[in-house]
Scaffold this active site. Structure first.
Site, PDB file in Angstrom:
ATOM      1  N   GLU A 117       0.839  -1.198   0.000  1.00 43.19           N
ATOM      2  CA  GLU A 117       0.000   0.000   0.000  1.00 43.19           C
ATOM      3  C   GLU A 117       0.877   1.252   0.000  1.00 43.19           C
ATOM      4  O   GLU A 117       1.862   1.311   0.725  1.00 43.19           O
ATOM      5  CB  GLU A 117      -0.914  -0.027   1.238  1.00 43.19           C
ATOM      6  CG  GLU A 117      -1.837   1.150   1.354  1.00 43.19           C
ATOM      7  CD  GLU A 117      -2.654   1.378   0.079  1.00 43.19           C
ATOM      8  OE1 GLU A 117      -3.393   0.464  -0.322  1.00 43.19           O
ATOM      9  OE2 GLU A 117      -2.536   2.465  -0.522  1.00 43.19           O
TER      10      GLU A 117
ATOM     11  N   LEU B 212      -0.619   4.510   0.263  1.00 43.01           N
ATOM     12  CA  LEU B 212      -1.349   5.684   0.758  1.00 43.01           C
ATOM     13  C   LEU B 212      -0.495   6.414   1.781  1.00 43.01           C
ATOM     14  O   LEU B 212       0.351   5.810   2.451  1.00 43.01           O
ATOM     15  CB  LEU B 212      -2.698   5.278   1.351  1.00 43.01           C
ATOM     16  CG  LEU B 212      -2.772   4.344   2.569  1.00 43.01           C
ATOM     17  CD1 LEU B 212      -2.398   5.020   3.866  1.00 43.01           C
ATOM     18  CD2 LEU B 212      -4.147   3.754   2.676  1.00 43.01           C
TER      19      LEU B 212
ATOM     20  N   LYS C 204       7.833  -1.777  -2.158  1.00 40.76           N
ATOM     21  CA  LYS C 204       7.388  -0.938  -1.043  1.00 40.76           C
ATOM     22  C   LYS C 204       8.583  -0.430  -0.229  1.00 40.76           C
ATOM     23  O   LYS C 204       8.679   0.746   0.109  1.00 40.76           O
ATOM     24  CB  LYS C 204       6.421  -1.739  -0.152  1.00 40.76           C
ATOM     25  CG  LYS C 204       5.953  -1.020   1.084  1.00 40.76           C
ATOM     26  CD  LYS C 204       5.113   0.200   0.764  1.00 40.76           C
ATOM     27  CE  LYS C 204       4.914   1.056   1.997  1.00 40.76           C
ATOM     28  NZ  LYS C 204       4.186   2.283   1.724  1.00 40.76           N
TER      29      LYS C 204
ATOM     30  N   PHE D  62       9.105  15.907  -0.992  1.00 43.94           N
ATOM     31  CA  PHE D  62      10.054  15.294  -0.061  1.00 43.94           C
ATOM     32  C   PHE D  62      11.410  15.991  -0.095  1.00 43.94           C
ATOM     33  O   PHE D  62      12.452  15.365   0.049  1.00 43.94           O
ATOM     34  CB  PHE D  62      10.196  13.782  -0.323  1.00 43.94           C
ATOM     35  CG  PHE D  62       9.112  13.001   0.363  1.00 43.94           C
ATOM     36  CD1 PHE D  62       7.817  13.017  -0.122  1.00 43.94           C
ATOM     37  CD2 PHE D  62       9.380  12.280   1.512  1.00 43.94           C
ATOM     38  CE1 PHE D  62       6.790  12.342   0.531  1.00 43.94           C
ATOM     39  CE2 PHE D  62       8.362  11.594   2.177  1.00 43.94           C
ATOM     40  CZ  PHE D  62       7.074  11.627   1.667  1.00 43.94           C
TER      41      PHE D  62
ATOM     42  N   GLY E 203      14.092  19.651   7.653  1.00 48.99           N
ATOM     43  CA  GLY E 203      13.328  19.844   8.884  1.00 48.99           C
ATOM     44  C   GLY E 203      14.009  19.178  10.055  1.00 48.99           C
ATOM     45  O   GLY E 203      15.230  19.016  10.075  1.00 48.99           O
TER      46      GLY E 203
ATOM     47  N   CYS F 265       6.141   4.476   9.264  1.00 47.29           N
ATOM     48  CA  CYS F 265       6.648   3.729   8.102  1.00 47.29           C
ATOM     49  C   CYS F 265       8.130   3.961   7.803  1.00 47.29           C
ATOM     50  O   CYS F 265       8.904   3.001   7.834  1.00 47.29           O
ATOM     51  CB  CYS F 265       5.811   4.074   6.874  1.00 47.29           C
ATOM     52  SG  CYS F 265       4.127   3.466   7.011  1.00 47.29           S
TER      53      CYS F 265
ATOM     54  N   LYS G 113      10.778   2.602  10.451  1.00 48.06           N
ATOM     55  CA  LYS G 113      10.664   1.145  10.651  1.00 48.06           C
ATOM     56  C   LYS G 113      11.014   0.395   9.370  1.00 48.06           C
ATOM     57  O   LYS G 113      11.701  -0.628   9.420  1.00 48.06           O
ATOM     58  CB  LYS G 113       9.243   0.829  11.156  1.00 48.06           C
ATOM     59  CG  LYS G 113       8.487  -0.232  10.404  1.00 48.06           C
ATOM     60  CD  LYS G 113       7.136  -0.509  11.003  1.00 48.06           C
ATOM     61  CE  LYS G 113       5.987  -0.447  10.008  1.00 48.06           C
ATOM     62  NZ  LYS G 113       6.053  -1.290   8.840  1.00 48.06           N
TER      63      LYS G 113
ATOM     64  N   LYS H  22       3.511  14.436  11.225  1.00 51.78           N
ATOM     65  CA  LYS H  22       3.302  15.364  10.109  1.00 51.78           C
ATOM     66  C   LYS H  22       1.896  15.924  10.245  1.00 51.78           C
ATOM     67  O   LYS H  22       1.093  15.397  11.037  1.00 51.78           O
ATOM     68  CB  LYS H  22       3.502  14.658   8.766  1.00 51.78           C
ATOM     69  CG  LYS H  22       2.464  13.595   8.448  1.00 51.78           C
ATOM     70  CD  LYS H  22       2.655  13.092   7.024  1.00 51.78           C
ATOM     71  CE  LYS H  22       1.615  12.067   6.675  1.00 51.78           C
ATOM     72  NZ  LYS H  22       1.719  11.582   5.321  1.00 51.78           N
TER      73      LYS H  22
ATOM     74  N   ARG I 211       3.579   8.038  16.117  1.00 49.54           N
ATOM     75  CA  ARG I 211       4.585   6.969  16.112  1.00 49.54           C
ATOM     76  C   ARG I 211       5.911   7.490  15.545  1.00 49.54           C
ATOM     77  O   ARG I 211       5.942   8.027  14.447  1.00 49.54           O
ATOM     78  CB  ARG I 211       4.072   5.758  15.305  1.00 49.54           C
ATOM     79  CG  ARG I 211       2.992   4.993  16.052  1.00 49.54           C
ATOM     80  CD  ARG I 211       2.462   3.823  15.255  1.00 49.54           C
ATOM     81  NE  ARG I 211       1.548   4.241  14.200  1.00 49.54           N
ATOM     82  CZ  ARG I 211       0.880   3.382  13.405  1.00 49.54           C
ATOM     83  NH1 ARG I 211       1.033   2.087  13.566  1.00 49.54           N
ATOM     84  NH2 ARG I 211       0.059   3.824  12.477  1.00 49.54           N
TER      85      ARG I 211
HETATM   86  N1  LIG Z   1       0.138   3.881   8.085  1.00 49.25           N
HETATM   87  C1  LIG Z   1       0.546   4.052   6.856  1.00 49.25           C
HETATM   88  O1  LIG Z   1       0.612   5.165   6.347  1.00 49.25           O
HETATM   89  C2  LIG Z   1       0.931   2.867   6.012  1.00 49.25           C
HETATM   90  C3  LIG Z   1       1.076   3.030   4.635  1.00 49.25           C
HETATM   91  C4  LIG Z   1       1.416   1.925   3.868  1.00 49.25           C
HETATM   92  C5  LIG Z   1       1.630   0.695   4.476  1.00 49.25           C
HETATM   93  N2  LIG Z   1       1.494   0.577   5.823  1.00 49.25           N
HETATM   94  C6  LIG Z   1       1.684  -0.750   6.417  1.00 49.25           C
HETATM   95  O2  LIG Z   1       0.410  -1.319   6.648  1.00 49.25           O
HETATM   96  C7  LIG Z   1       0.401  -2.100   7.850  1.00 49.25           C
HETATM   97  C8  LIG Z   1      -0.628  -1.562   8.811  1.00 49.25           C
HETATM   98  O3  LIG Z   1      -0.292  -0.247   9.141  1.00 49.25           O
HETATM   99  P1  LIG Z   1      -1.284   0.705   9.970  1.00 49.25           P
HETATM  100  O4  LIG Z   1      -0.622   2.021  10.087  1.00 49.25           O
HETATM  101  O5  LIG Z   1      -2.648   0.601   9.405  1.00 49.25           O
HETATM  102  O6  LIG Z   1      -1.243  -0.042  11.385  1.00 49.25           O
HETATM  103  P2  LIG Z   1      -2.150   0.231  12.654  1.00 49.25           P
HETATM  104  O7  LIG Z   1      -1.278  -0.055  13.822  1.00 49.25           O
HETATM  105  O8  LIG Z   1      -2.827   1.542  12.552  1.00 49.25           O
HETATM  106  O9  LIG Z   1      -3.280  -0.903  12.545  1.00 49.25           O
HETATM  107  C9  LIG Z   1      -3.039  -2.252  12.679  1.00 49.25           C
HETATM  108  C10 LIG Z   1      -4.334  -2.895  13.186  1.00 49.25           C
HETATM  109  O10 LIG Z   1      -4.160  -4.305  13.145  1.00 49.25           O
HETATM  110  C11 LIG Z   1      -4.802  -4.858  14.289  1.00 49.25           C
HETATM  111  N3  LIG Z   1      -4.270  -6.203  14.525  1.00 49.25           N
HETATM  112  C12 LIG Z   1      -3.037  -6.548  14.960  1.00 49.25           C
HETATM  113  N4  LIG Z   1      -2.934  -7.891  15.065  1.00 49.25           N
HETATM  114  C13 LIG Z   1      -4.129  -8.405  14.664  1.00 49.25           C
HETATM  115  C14 LIG Z   1      -4.638  -9.713  14.549  1.00 49.25           C
HETATM  116  N5  LIG Z   1      -3.888 -10.781  14.845  1.00 49.25           N
HETATM  117  N6  LIG Z   1      -5.918  -9.866  14.130  1.00 49.25           N
HETATM  118  C15 LIG Z   1      -6.677  -8.800  13.832  1.00 49.25           C
HETATM  119  N7  LIG Z   1      -6.246  -7.525  13.918  1.00 49.25           N
HETATM  120  C16 LIG Z   1      -4.988  -7.336  14.332  1.00 49.25           C
HETATM  121  C17 LIG Z   1      -4.498  -3.858  15.381  1.00 49.25           C
HETATM  122  O11 LIG Z   1      -5.393  -4.013  16.461  1.00 49.25           O
HETATM  123  C18 LIG Z   1      -4.664  -2.540  14.626  1.00 49.25           C
HETATM  124  O12 LIG Z   1      -5.979  -2.069  14.702  1.00 49.25           O
HETATM  125  C19 LIG Z   1       1.837  -2.044   8.357  1.00 49.25           C
HETATM  126  O13 LIG Z   1       2.553  -3.132   7.849  1.00 49.25           O
HETATM  127  C20 LIG Z   1       2.368  -0.749   7.759  1.00 49.25           C
HETATM  128  O14 LIG Z   1       3.773  -0.756   7.611  1.00 49.25           O
HETATM  129  C21 LIG Z   1       1.144   1.625   6.598  1.00 49.25           C
END
Ligand SMILES: NC(=O)c1ccc[n+]([C@@H]2O[C@H](COP(=O)([O-])OP(=O)(O)OC[C@H]3O[C@@H](n4cnc5c(N)ncnc54)[C@H](O)[C@@H]3O)[C@@H](O)[C@H]2O)c1
Length: 453
Positions: A149, A151, A205, A250, A254, A261, A264, A322, A329
Site C-alpha cells: 500500500e 497511501l 514498497k 520530499f 526539517g 513507516c 521502521k 506530520k 509513532r
Molecule cells: N500507516 C501508513 O501510512 C501505512 C502506509 C502503507 C503501508 N502501511 C503498512 O500497513 C500495515 C498496517 O499499518 P497501519 O498504520 O494501518 O497499522 P495500525 O497499527 O494503525 O493498525 C493495525 C491494526 O491491526 C490490528 N491487529 C493486529 N494484530 C491483529 C490480529 N492478529 N488480528 C486482527 N487484527 C490485528 C491492530 O489491532 C490494529 O488495529 C503495516 O505493515 C504498515 O507498515 C502503513
C-alpha cells in the site's frame, strides 16, 4: 466481491471503506473490541480526513461491516486482505507474528478457494510463507498476492480511491486476474496496475520508502552544511527542485522524518541487507542522518539556555509526525519531549489532533493545552515540530507578547528569518542564515528582546 480485511488501522480501515465504496461487500476484522465497537458506531479511532464520512456512508448502506470474529469474516470472503501492523523488532527486523498468526487462522477457517493479499509492509519471502502456512491448514485452493500500500496518512482516502499506481505481485495468473478486477474501478483515469512477481512487489514498497527517506535525509544533510557556509537551504531547495529530474516533493529540510513507516521500513530493509549479505550504505546513512538532524535541532534549542534547561518552560507546537494526522509513532515530538523533560524543563504542548499522544510518563512535566497561544503563555521558548496550517501565519504581535522570551526554534522552516528578526524574534530555523537573529544576545536569556533591527 465479498472482501475481508484483517486489521482496522490507517491502512485496513481505509482499504475496507474504499472497497465498500466501489460496491463490494466488505467485512473488517480486528482483535481490538473497543476499536470495532467505536467504528460500528461511526467513531473513527484515529484522525484521517474524509474517512468518517466514507465509513459512515458505507455502514449505512450495509456494504461495510465490522467484527472481531475472524472465522465468520474468512468464511464469508472470496478475498482476504492482511492489513495488520508489522512493527520493528529490537533488531530492526519486521515483526511478522500478527501476519503469520492470521495466515494460519485463514487456513483453518476458509471454506472454499480464497484469494489472500498481503497489504501490510512485509519483507521479501513473506507472501510465500503466508501461502505455505495457509496450505498447511486446508485443502482448498489459495491464491496469494502481494499488494503493498502506498497511501499517505493525511491524504489516505484520496490516495486509496485514486491511486497513482497499484502494485500487484503474483506468481499465479488466476489470482492476478481476480485481483485486477477488484482494483479496476479505482483506475479509470488510466493510472497503471503494475504486475510483477511476489518478491519484486514486496521489495517495491521498501525501496519506495527508502528512496523517500533518502531524499529528505539528503536535504537535511545539505541544510547542515548550508548553516556552516552561510547559505540558505530554502533558496537552494527552490533552486534545485524546479529541475524535473529532482522534483519538489520530499525536499523540505526539517527536524527529521518520523511516522510509522519510514524509520521502521528502513530498519527492516537494513536487516534484510544484513541477512542476505548486501551492504546498504545509503539506507544506513539515511537513518544516521535523521539522528544527526534531531541532534541539530536540539542543539539549537539548548544553545538558547547556556545555564541549562532546568526549570524552563518550553512550548511545543505540533506532536504528530506530520500535519493532517494524529499519529505520533516515531514523531520528533516524542524524542524532543523526552530530552527536554530529562533536562529539567516543563513541556507545554499543543497539537490540533494528537489528543492521545503517549506522554503520561512525564506526569506534570508534560502539559497538553487546547490552543497554540495557551502553550506559549510565559514560555521561555517555542519549538515548532509539525507544519500544521494554523502555525504557518500566526498573529506574530500576539505571539511576541505571549512568550516570555521571543525565541523560536523552527524545525519546519515556516517563516522567513529576516522578517522574524524585524518582528522582534530570535528565530532559529533549519539550514537558514541566523545572521539577524544572532545579533540578539544569548548571554541574557531572560531578557525580552525589544528591537532587533
Ligand atoms: N500507516 C501508513 O501510512 C501505512 C502506509 C502503507 C503501508 N502501511 C503498512 O500497513 C500495515 C498496517 O499499518 P497501519 O498504520 O494501518 O497499522 P495500525 O497499527 O494503525 O493498525 C493495525 C491494526 O491491526 C490490528 N491487529 C493486529 N494484530 C491483529 C490480529 N492478529 N488480528 C486482527 N487484527 C490485528 C491492530 O489491532 C490494529 O488495529 C503495516 O505493515 C504498515 O507498515 C502503513
Amino acid at each position: 466481491m465479498r472482501v475481508g480485511i484483517v486489521g482496522t488501522g490507517y491502512v485496513g480501515l481505509v482499504t475496507g471503506a474504499g472497497l465498500a465504496e466501489m460496491g463490494n461487500q466488505v467485512v473488517c476484522v480486528d482483535l481490538d473490541e473497543t476499536r470495532i465497537e467505536q467504528i460500528k458506531n461511526g467513531v473513527i479511532p484515529f484522525y484521517e480526513p474524509g474517512l468518517p464520512e466514507l465509513v459512515e456512508l458505507n455502514l449505512r448502506e450495509g456494504r461495510l461491516n465490522l467484527t472481531t470474529d475472524l472465522e465468520s469474516a474468512v468464511r464469508e470472503s472470496q478475498v482476504v486482505f492482511l492489513a495488520v501492523g508489522t512493527p520493528s523488532r529490537p533488531d530492526g527486523s519486521a515483526d511478522l507474528s500478527a501476519v503469520y498468526q492470521v495466515a494460519t487462522s485463514i487456513g483453518k477457517f476458509m471454506t472454499g478457494p480464497t484469494l489472500v493479499a498481503t497489504k501490510s509492509t512485509v519483507p521479501v519471502g513473506t507472501a510465500n510463507e503466508v501461502k505455505r502456512l495457509i496450505e498447511a491448514e486446508t485443502d482448498h485452493k489459495v491464491y496469494v498476492v502481494a499488494n503493498p500500500e502506498f497511501l499517505a496518512q493525511g491524504s489516505a482516502v484520496n490516495d486509496f480511491l485514486k491511486p497513482n499506481r497499484v502494485i500487484i505481485g503474483s506468481d499465479d495468473d488466476e489470482g492476478l486476474a481476480l485481483f485486477k478486477e477488484l482494483y479496476s474501478p479505482f483506475l479509470r483515469t488510466g493510472n497503471p496496475i503494475v504486475t510483477m512477481d511476489l518478491a519484486s512487489a514486496e521489495m517495491t514498497k521498501y525501496v519506495s520508502n527508502a528512496f523517500l527517506a533518502t531524499k529528505i535525509s539528503f536535504m537535511n544533510e545539505m541544510s547542515r552544511l548550508c548553516e556552516k557556509v552561510g547559505a540558505d537551504v530554502e533558496s537552494v531547495r527552490i533552486g534545485i527542485s524546479s529541475d524535473p529530474r529532482i522534483g519538489k516533493q520530499f525536499m523540505f529540510p526539517g527536524v527529521g522524518y518520523g511516522g510509522s513507516c519510514l524509520p521502521k521500513d528502513n530498519r527492516a530493509l537494513l536487516h534484510m541487507g544484513d541477512q542476505h549479505g548486501a551492504e546498504l550504505p545509503m539506507v544506513e546513512a539515511a537513518l544516521k542522518n535523521n539522528e544527526l538532524q534531531r541532534a541539530n535541532f536540539m542543539s539549537k534549542l539548548t544553545g538558547l539556555f547556556p545555564e541549562g534547561l532546568e526549570g524552563k518552560r518550553i512550548a511545543l507546537w505540533g506532536l504528530s509526525f506530520k500535519p493532517q494526522t494524529d499519529d505520533t509513532r516515531e514523531a520528533p515530538s516524542l524524542e524532543i519531549a523526552d530530552y527536554l523533560v530529562a533536562a529539567g524543563a516543563t513541556v507545554v504542548a499543543y497539537d490540533p489532533q494528537s489528543v492521545n499522544a503517549p506522554f503520561e510518563k512525564h506526569g506534570s512535566k508534560f502539559v497538553r493545552v487546547n490552543s497554540s497561544f495557551e502553550a506559549c503563555q510565559d514560555a521561555d521558548a517555542l519549538a515548532i515540530l509539525t507544519e500544521w496550517h494554523e502555525f504557518r501565519r500566526p498573529n506574530f504581535a500576539r505571539l511576541l507578547s505571549t512568550l516570555k522570551n521571543p525565541w523560536i526554534v523552527d524545525g519546519r522552516n515556516l517563516y522567513e528569518p529576516h522578517r522574524m528578526a524585524r518582528r522582534g524574534f530570535l528565530y532559529l530555523a533549519m539550514g537558514r542564515s541566523n545572521e539577524d537573529s544572532v545579533s540578539v544576545s544569548l548571554s541574557q536569556p531572560e531578557k525580552k528582546v525589544q528591537s532587533v533591527k
